[in-house]
Design a protein around this motif. Structure first.
Motif, PDB file in Angstrom:
ATOM      1  N   HIS A 103     -14.477 -58.851  13.485  1.00  0.00           N
ATOM      2  CA  HIS A 103     -13.723 -59.798  12.661  1.00  0.00           C
ATOM      3  C   HIS A 103     -12.569 -60.402  13.467  1.00  0.00           C
ATOM      4  O   HIS A 103     -12.394 -61.623  13.534  1.00  0.00           O
ATOM      5  CB  HIS A 103     -13.179 -59.082  11.420  1.00  0.00           C
ATOM      6  CG  HIS A 103     -12.203 -59.906  10.631  1.00  0.00           C
ATOM      7  ND1 HIS A 103     -12.573 -60.590   9.501  1.00  0.00           N
ATOM      8  CD2 HIS A 103     -10.870 -60.155  10.798  1.00  0.00           C
ATOM      9  CE1 HIS A 103     -11.518 -61.221   9.012  1.00  0.00           C
ATOM     10  NE2 HIS A 103     -10.474 -60.974   9.782  1.00  0.00           N
ATOM     11  N   ALA A 119     -12.165 -60.487  16.689  1.00  0.00           N
ATOM     12  CA  ALA A 119     -12.649 -61.270  17.830  1.00  0.00           C
ATOM     13  C   ALA A 119     -13.005 -62.693  17.388  1.00  0.00           C
ATOM     14  O   ALA A 119     -12.624 -63.677  18.035  1.00  0.00           O
ATOM     15  CB  ALA A 119     -13.857 -60.575  18.451  1.00  0.00           C
ATOM     16  N   MET A 120     -13.704 -62.781  16.224  1.00  0.00           N
ATOM     17  CA  MET A 120     -14.103 -64.112  15.740  1.00  0.00           C
ATOM     18  C   MET A 120     -12.898 -64.952  15.366  1.00  0.00           C
ATOM     19  O   MET A 120     -12.820 -66.142  15.646  1.00  0.00           O
ATOM     20  CB  MET A 120     -15.029 -63.964  14.531  1.00  0.00           C
ATOM     21  CG  MET A 120     -16.425 -63.525  14.943  1.00  0.00           C
ATOM     22  SD  MET A 120     -17.589 -63.625  13.569  1.00  0.00           S
ATOM     23  CE  MET A 120     -17.471 -62.034  12.865  1.00  0.00           C
ATOM     24  N   HIS A 121     -11.921 -64.282  14.715  1.00  0.00           N
ATOM     25  CA  HIS A 121     -10.711 -64.992  14.284  1.00  0.00           C
ATOM     26  C   HIS A 121      -9.938 -65.502  15.504  1.00  0.00           C
ATOM     27  O   HIS A 121      -9.481 -66.647  15.537  1.00  0.00           O
ATOM     28  CB  HIS A 121      -9.843 -64.059  13.446  1.00  0.00           C
ATOM     29  CG  HIS A 121      -8.883 -64.789  12.568  1.00  0.00           C
ATOM     30  ND1 HIS A 121      -8.253 -64.186  11.499  1.00  0.00           N
ATOM     31  CD2 HIS A 121      -8.427 -66.074  12.585  1.00  0.00           C
ATOM     32  CE1 HIS A 121      -7.468 -65.049  10.911  1.00  0.00           C
ATOM     33  NE2 HIS A 121      -7.557 -66.221  11.554  1.00  0.00           N
ATOM     34  N   ASP A 143     -11.632 -68.441  17.098  1.00  0.00           N
ATOM     35  CA  ASP A 143     -11.335 -69.662  16.330  1.00  0.00           C
ATOM     36  C   ASP A 143      -9.950 -70.188  16.660  1.00  0.00           C
ATOM     37  O   ASP A 143      -9.732 -71.388  16.820  1.00  0.00           O
ATOM     38  CB  ASP A 143     -11.418 -69.385  14.825  1.00  0.00           C
ATOM     39  CG  ASP A 143     -12.833 -69.529  14.337  1.00  0.00           C
ATOM     40  OD1 ASP A 143     -13.718 -69.852  15.168  1.00  0.00           O
ATOM     41  OD2 ASP A 143     -13.071 -69.286  13.131  1.00  0.00           O
ATOM     42  N   ARG A 197      -2.922 -62.483   9.286  1.00  0.00           N
ATOM     43  CA  ARG A 197      -3.799 -62.843   8.169  1.00  0.00           C
ATOM     44  C   ARG A 197      -4.568 -61.649   7.616  1.00  0.00           C
ATOM     45  O   ARG A 197      -4.922 -61.587   6.451  1.00  0.00           O
ATOM     46  CB  ARG A 197      -4.794 -63.935   8.601  1.00  0.00           C
ATOM     47  CG  ARG A 197      -4.181 -65.280   8.887  1.00  0.00           C
ATOM     48  CD  ARG A 197      -3.472 -65.833   7.651  1.00  0.00           C
ATOM     49  NE  ARG A 197      -4.300 -65.794   6.467  1.00  0.00           N
ATOM     50  CZ  ARG A 197      -5.184 -66.732   6.167  1.00  0.00           C
ATOM     51  NH1 ARG A 197      -5.350 -67.766   6.957  1.00  0.00           N
ATOM     52  NH2 ARG A 197      -5.898 -66.650   5.079  1.00  0.00           N
ATOM     53  N   LEU A 198      -4.848 -60.676   8.523  1.00  0.00           N
ATOM     54  CA  LEU A 198      -5.554 -59.467   8.066  1.00  0.00           C
ATOM     55  C   LEU A 198      -4.646 -58.615   7.177  1.00  0.00           C
ATOM     56  O   LEU A 198      -5.115 -57.865   6.327  1.00  0.00           O
ATOM     57  CB  LEU A 198      -5.986 -58.659   9.297  1.00  0.00           C
ATOM     58  CG  LEU A 198      -6.951 -57.519   9.042  1.00  0.00           C
ATOM     59  CD1 LEU A 198      -8.297 -58.067   8.594  1.00  0.00           C
ATOM     60  CD2 LEU A 198      -7.129 -56.685  10.294  1.00  0.00           C
ATOM     61  N   GLY A 199      -3.329 -58.742   7.377  1.00  0.00           N
ATOM     62  CA  GLY A 199      -2.402 -57.904   6.609  1.00  0.00           C
ATOM     63  C   GLY A 199      -2.237 -56.546   7.256  1.00  0.00           C
ATOM     64  O   GLY A 199      -2.019 -55.557   6.576  1.00  0.00           O
ATOM     65  N   THR A 209      -5.375 -52.036   6.479  1.00  0.00           N
ATOM     66  CA  THR A 209      -6.745 -52.341   6.093  1.00  0.00           C
ATOM     67  C   THR A 209      -7.628 -51.106   6.220  1.00  0.00           C
ATOM     68  O   THR A 209      -8.413 -50.794   5.329  1.00  0.00           O
ATOM     69  CB  THR A 209      -7.299 -53.464   6.990  1.00  0.00           C
ATOM     70  OG1 THR A 209      -6.388 -54.558   6.941  1.00  0.00           O
ATOM     71  CG2 THR A 209      -8.656 -53.906   6.523  1.00  0.00           C
ATOM     72  N   TYR A 269     -15.893 -62.245   8.116  1.00  0.00           N
ATOM     73  CA  TYR A 269     -15.001 -63.329   8.509  1.00  0.00           C
ATOM     74  C   TYR A 269     -15.508 -64.663   7.983  1.00  0.00           C
ATOM     75  O   TYR A 269     -14.749 -65.467   7.436  1.00  0.00           O
ATOM     76  CB  TYR A 269     -14.901 -63.366  10.045  1.00  0.00           C
ATOM     77  CG  TYR A 269     -14.028 -64.464  10.567  1.00  0.00           C
ATOM     78  CD1 TYR A 269     -12.649 -64.453  10.305  1.00  0.00           C
ATOM     79  CD2 TYR A 269     -14.553 -65.514  11.314  1.00  0.00           C
ATOM     80  CE1 TYR A 269     -11.840 -65.465  10.783  1.00  0.00           C
ATOM     81  CE2 TYR A 269     -13.740 -66.529  11.797  1.00  0.00           C
ATOM     82  CZ  TYR A 269     -12.380 -66.501  11.525  1.00  0.00           C
ATOM     83  OH  TYR A 269     -11.587 -67.502  11.997  1.00  0.00           O
ATOM     84  N   ASN A 288      -5.873 -62.744   1.802  1.00  0.00           N
ATOM     85  CA  ASN A 288      -5.486 -61.660   2.697  1.00  0.00           C
ATOM     86  C   ASN A 288      -6.781 -61.001   3.151  1.00  0.00           C
ATOM     87  O   ASN A 288      -7.435 -60.312   2.390  1.00  0.00           O
ATOM     88  CB  ASN A 288      -4.596 -60.675   1.929  1.00  0.00           C
ATOM     89  CG  ASN A 288      -4.118 -59.540   2.807  1.00  0.00           C
ATOM     90  OD1 ASN A 288      -4.634 -59.345   3.901  1.00  0.00           O
ATOM     91  ND2 ASN A 288      -3.143 -58.805   2.325  1.00  0.00           N
ATOM     92  N   TYR A 289      -7.155 -61.243   4.420  1.00  0.00           N
ATOM     93  CA  TYR A 289      -8.475 -60.795   4.878  1.00  0.00           C
ATOM     94  C   TYR A 289      -8.673 -59.291   4.740  1.00  0.00           C
ATOM     95  O   TYR A 289      -9.772 -58.798   4.546  1.00  0.00           O
ATOM     96  CB  TYR A 289      -8.706 -61.200   6.337  1.00  0.00           C
ATOM     97  CG  TYR A 289      -8.766 -62.695   6.559  1.00  0.00           C
ATOM     98  CD1 TYR A 289      -8.783 -63.559   5.471  1.00  0.00           C
ATOM     99  CD2 TYR A 289      -8.820 -63.239   7.832  1.00  0.00           C
ATOM    100  CE1 TYR A 289      -8.827 -64.925   5.661  1.00  0.00           C
ATOM    101  CE2 TYR A 289      -8.885 -64.603   8.039  1.00  0.00           C
ATOM    102  CZ  TYR A 289      -8.875 -65.451   6.945  1.00  0.00           C
ATOM    103  OH  TYR A 289      -8.923 -66.792   7.137  1.00  0.00           O
ATOM    104  N   GLY A 290      -7.547 -58.569   4.850  1.00  0.00           N
ATOM    105  CA  GLY A 290      -7.640 -57.100   4.756  1.00  0.00           C
ATOM    106  C   GLY A 290      -8.191 -56.622   3.424  1.00  0.00           C
ATOM    107  O   GLY A 290      -8.788 -55.556   3.342  1.00  0.00           O
ATOM    108  N   TYR A 340     -12.443 -56.502   2.834  1.00  0.00           N
ATOM    109  CA  TYR A 340     -13.394 -55.454   3.243  1.00  0.00           C
ATOM    110  C   TYR A 340     -13.572 -54.349   2.199  1.00  0.00           C
ATOM    111  O   TYR A 340     -14.704 -53.978   1.901  1.00  0.00           O
ATOM    112  CB  TYR A 340     -13.026 -54.919   4.628  1.00  0.00           C
ATOM    113  CG  TYR A 340     -13.367 -55.960   5.681  1.00  0.00           C
ATOM    114  CD1 TYR A 340     -14.681 -56.089   6.107  1.00  0.00           C
ATOM    115  CD2 TYR A 340     -12.413 -56.851   6.160  1.00  0.00           C
ATOM    116  CE1 TYR A 340     -15.030 -57.075   7.011  1.00  0.00           C
ATOM    117  CE2 TYR A 340     -12.749 -57.825   7.066  1.00  0.00           C
ATOM    118  CZ  TYR A 340     -14.058 -57.938   7.498  1.00  0.00           C
ATOM    119  OH  TYR A 340     -14.411 -58.913   8.378  1.00  0.00           O
TER     120      TYR A 340
END
Lengths: 881, 113
Positions: free
Chosen positions: A31, A33-35, A38, A56-58, A63, B29, B46-48, B51
């Motif tokens: 995830h 790596a792709m972000h 981009d 953005r992942l937080g 997570t 993603y 929020n991408y987290g 999942y």
């Protein structure tokens, strides 16, 4: 459905943790790596792109945490952690764990054993189809009903779909291979098995046409023992007391009749039972109650409806038959329970035992709680560190509770094992009854459930206080290395309270134990009225072998003569009710020859004897003469006991006078001493001995006739010779209840012995536990005060002073406990006295001895820590810590 | 940031399912980007949180996953609707439309009171 599936998957995720972790790690990496890719494509520097992606992942770690929580079951994980941690801790302290498990195990074992009795005699339903709608119908003060009354019930109570009757004990001798055997069965109405809704394992129950047919249903035990489980027995004939009966069915294993304790082994229709027991009066006489009655509720009918109908019937009967049926309301109990009065007695007994067993458990629990406290004070630094690192109080408490519940469960397992052994031991006890009963107890599912619940509960209860205290150490003191569980300024710690409670309970327990031991002692000194030594007794019942009354007398006379002539025999006599036989034949008696005068006539035990009976048993002969020389048709003569003379004649001379009871007039020819005829505990009862020869046609005893032989040497050694004489007269005669009179008397001590044994064991366990508890508390107190003691000694205190200081503290606890426990014991003893013989509720000796005894024990328990305190080296003590 | 709406509780699952229905198998993603695009960039995801939501749907049996290679030749975990998932999309869509219709009636200016 979906939720269940998700739960299942999560359980799977919980078990396959590492694999899932690496899988998600890879997904997260891909995830990011792709972000980042981009981001770079959009013109950011690689560093900025990476930063953006993480924002953005937080947060990667957050997570991961959220994902982990979703994948597994977080609460299960902490529970498993707590369990593993607790097990490790318990394994690290094997001595403490062993003591705790042993204490709780003893307490729980006592409770499980008592509960197995409750389960067997109170909770277990009758072994019939749907026990909840089968009621056993009695009248106030009468468990057995008369024949006309049974018919009234059958015809007039519409709430019952079937009313069945049974006569509970029919003796018979069963012939076949080997020596003839005496067995007991029941005579039942033909609808008995229908009303019981009992399915036969082979064959069928009785058909309507078989009211008077010689047919029999065999019990599974008898079928197994004598007929080797042969299914082809159905349709064949068996010989019961010389009569041929056709087997129509075999009852399922575990069915011994509807009664909870009788052990019936065959069933015959009432109409054919007169071949086995003469005089089951199926006539219009409303006076003679002999039939036990059960009613099956009609589908949809409630017990309340049945009660209403029964009340109405009782009122109708009272109007029609005021002589016999006035003030006799019906009562009913669920079948499978004992009759109302016996049930109440049993409940009191079991309640007392349960109270005692719970006391033992409470003492054990207090002990373990104290132990856990000591442990907790050793762990306070660990707790403080964990708290300082951010663990919540709740989490610490949960872990400690898991630990104590584990101890409780360990104790539960041990307790169940102990009760398995205890129930087996108790079941092996010979009961002092001469007819077959099944009082075996065992550990069934109810006992297991009860033990499981109780062990969880005790685990929680004993853990809750230590857990609460231990999870709240005073952080400052703990980190400084001082005792952080002792709140400054508080003198009464929870441990002291626990100890006081423990000793108070021990006072109660020991007082009860003392009372029961005293009761046994009293029982041992009871004057039973005869000499139990050198007596051999065995029973025969010629009537069930088809003998007429005349032939029975002849048989018994021949037998007496032959046995008395044996070398080693001094004399021999026969009776229908030997002493201490639990059974009786009773009738009210009055002076003179007329009909019954009123209700004040003393109820008298009627006993048939042959000449020489009093000499053979060593019963005192006070006045007049013995039997002998009377003829069967002549005027009936009797010998009465002292109690009878006192009740009927007062100070007058009874010899030559006439008395009447049960419709028969006797002339008194002699007076004998008082004998315990039924039980050790009975009060002095009037007894009338009558001639066996003159009265053998009267209603026969269930016990048959007992031959008592006075021997010169050891009585048991003669048993074979006496048996041979019986078989010499009749090869097929069944011999039963063979024992020496000493064995017989010994078994009569059953109840006091059982009670004394149970209470003795419980009392002993309780005492040991309380002593250990007091010792533990005092040792702990000394170890905590080491520095204080050191200062005192450095300031010039003598070892003796220090010793007294510690002793005083322990004895104050003991004293307070006694002040609390003694009155409670005083009150409880009243309850105990209500159901056991020979207990004086306020037995001075017991109540005088228990407190000093306990004080001495307490002194010893405190003395060892006190000595340790006195031997504290001041300089060493000041340097510690 | 504040002018972009957060994803409401409970609607994320439906968005994921709907996205998978229209796009076919997709990696995490990709799903996230697609949701943002579909909303016209009005949603800030929020991408987290995506999942755990995907995991929940998988545990409930609405989607399945397998490792595959993306259009950019990158190894990624691809998610795909199951039969039960397809049914769930229809069911949840209908429920959602029902809810919004009712709410709309409440929020609409009262014309015929």
């Amino acid at each position: 459905m979906r939720r269940l599936r998700a739960l299942w998957m999560r359980l799977g995720g919980f078990l396959r943790k590492p694999q899932g972790d690496s899988d998600f790690e890879a997904e997260l990496a891909s995830h990011l790596a792709m972000h980042i890719e981009d981001g770079i494509r959009a013109g950011l520097t690689p560093e900025d792109a990476r930063r953006q992606a993480l924002i953005r992942l937080g947060g990667a770690e957050q997570t991961r945490q959220a994902y982990r929580e979703r994948r597994g079951l977080p609460w299960l994980e902490t529970l498993v952690h707590d369990l593993a941690y607790s097990l490790r801790r318990l394994a690290k302290h094997p001595a403490m764990t062993a003591i705790a498990v042993l204490s709780i195990g003893l307490g729980l074992g006592a409770n499980a054993t008592i509960f197995s009795m409750v389960s067997r005699f109170v909770l277990r339903p009758a072994p019939v189809g749907d026990p909840s709608t089968l009621l056993s119908v009695q009248r106030r003060g009468e468990t057995a009903l008369s024949w006309p009354l049974y018919n009234d019930l059958r015809e007039q109570v519409k709430s019952f779909s079937g009313v069945a009757g049974y006569y509970p004990l029919v003796p018979a001798s069963i012939a076949g291979r080997g020596e003839p055997e005496r067995v007991y069965g029941q005579a039942v109405s033909i609808n008995f098995f229908d009303a019981a809704e009992l399915r036969m394992t082979h064959g069928r129950g009785f058909a309507n046409s078989e009211e008077n047919q010689p047919v029999v249903v065999l019990g599974a035990g008898l079928w197994h023992r004598r007929f080797h489980d042969d299914p082809a027995m159905v349709g064949k004939t068996v010989t019961l007391s010389g009569h041929m009966f056709t087997v129509v069915g075999v009852a399922p294993a575990g069915f011994h009749g509807i009664d909870p304790i009788l052990d019936a082994q065959f069933w015959v229709p009432l109409g054919s039972a007169d071949r086995l027991v003469p005089s089951l009066p199926r006539g219009p006489d409303r006076n003679q109650g002999w039939l036990f009655v059960v009613g099956r509720l009609r589908p949809g009918a409630t017990p309340t409806q049945a009660a209403v109908e029964l009340n109405a019937l009782a009122e109708r009967l009272a109007r029609s038959y005021p002589n016999t049926d006035k003030d006799k309301p019906f009562i009913f109990v669920h079948s499978g329970l004992l009759p109302r009065e016996a049930q109440n007695g049993l409940l009191i007994f079991l309640t007392a035992l349960s109270v005692v067993a719970l006391l033992v458990l409470a003492i054990a629990g207090a002990n373990v709680a104290n132990l856990l406290f000591a442990q907790a004070s050793g762990r306070q630094r660990e707790m403080a560190v964990r708290l300082a690192l951010g663990a919540t109080h709740g989490r610490l408490q949960r872990q400690m509770l898991v630990e104590s519940v584990l101890l409780g469960l360990g104790g539960g397992v041990l307790g169940v094992l102990l009760s398995l052994w205890a129930t087996q031991t108790l079941s092996a006890i010979q009961l002092p009854v001469q007819f077959p009963v099944d009082m075996r107890i065992g550990v069934d599912w109810r006992v297991l459930l009860f033990s499981f619940g109780l062990s969880i509960l005790s685990g929680l209860l004993l853990g809750v206080a230590p857990a609460w205290a231990a999870a709240r150490p005073l952080l400052g003191s703990a980190l400084k290395g001082e005792d952080a569980l002792a709140r400054p300024g508080r003198r009464w710690t929870l441990r002291n309270l626990l100890t006081v409670a423990q000793i108070a309970m021990s006072v109660i327990l020991l007082s009860m134990t003392g009372l029961f031991l005293r009761s046994l002692q009293t029982a041992a000194s009871i004057d039973i009225g005869f000499r139990p030594q050198d007596l051999l007794s065995m029973s025969v019942d010629p009537r069930v072998h088809g003998y007429t009354p005349e032939r029975t007398v002849e048989f018994l006379n021949q037998l007496r003569e032959r046995v008395a002539a044996l070398p080693g025999a001094v004399s021999a006599a026969c009776t229908d009710y030997p002493p201490l036989s639990m059974a009786s034949n009773r009738a009210p008696f009055h002076f003179g020859g007329g009909p019954n005068s009123g209700k004040n006539d003393p109820v008298t035990n009627l006993i048939m004897v042959t000449p020489g009976y009093f000499e053979t048993l060593g019963i005192e002969r006070v006045a007049g003469r013995d039997f002998g020389g009377e003829t069967a048709s002549g005027a009936k003569i009797a010998v009465v006991n002292r109690a009878f003379v006192k009740r009927v004649f007062g100070d007058e001379n009874p010899i030559g006078q006439q008395v009447t009871g049960g419709g028969v007039t006797y002339q008194i020819v002699g007076v004998a001493g008082n004998v315990k005829t039924q039980t050790l505990g009975e009060d002095l009862t009037p007894v009338l001995y009558r001639s066996l020869q003159q009265n053998i046609g009267a209603r026969p005893s269930l016990l048959g006739y007992t031959l008592v032989v006075h021997t010169a040497g050891h009585p048991a050694a003669m048993s074979e010779a006496v048996r041979r004489q019986i078989y010499g007269l009749d090869r097929s005669m069944a011999v039963f209840n063979q024992e020496t009179m000493e064995e017989h008397v010994y078994s009569a001590f059953f109840l006091p012995r059982l009670a004394a044994m149970l209470f003795g064991v419980f009392g002993g366990i309780g005492l040991v536990l309380a002593t250990v508890g007091l010792y533990g508390v005092m040792s702990y107190a000394v170890s905590r005060r080491t520095r204080e003691i050191g200062i005192r000694m450095a300031m010039g205190a003598q070892p003796g002073t220090v010793e007294r200081l510690v002793l005083r503290q322990g004895l104050v606890l003991t004293l307070i406990a006694m002040v609390l426990g003694w009155p409670a014991a005083w009150m409880l003893s009243k309850l105990a006295a209500s159901f056991l013989y020979g207990i004086h509720p306020h037995d001075a000796l017991t109540f005088a001895v228990v407190p000093p005894f306990l004080a001495v024990i307490a002194l010893v328990a405190c003395w060892i820590p006190a000595r340790r305190a006195a031997s504290v080296e001041p300089m060493m003590a000041l340097r510690t810590e | 940031m504040s002018d972009k709406a957060d994803v409401w509780q409970g609607t994320l699952a439906l968005m994921v399912l709907k996205t998978l229905e229209s796009m076919g198998p997709q990696h995490g993603y990709g799903i996230a980007r697609r949701i943002e695009q579909t909303s016209g960039d009005r949603l800030q995801l929020n991408y987290g949180t995506l999942y755990p939501a995907l995991l929940k749907l998988e545990q409930e049996g609405f989607i399945r996953s397998r490792w595959s290679v993306s259009e950019n030749n990158r190894r990624a975990k691809f998610y795909d609707l199951t039969k039960a998932g397809q049914r769930q999309v229809k069911k949840a869509t209908a429920e959602w439309e029902e809810t919004t219709a009712i709410l709309a009636r409440f929020l609409a200016p009262a014309e015929e009171a």
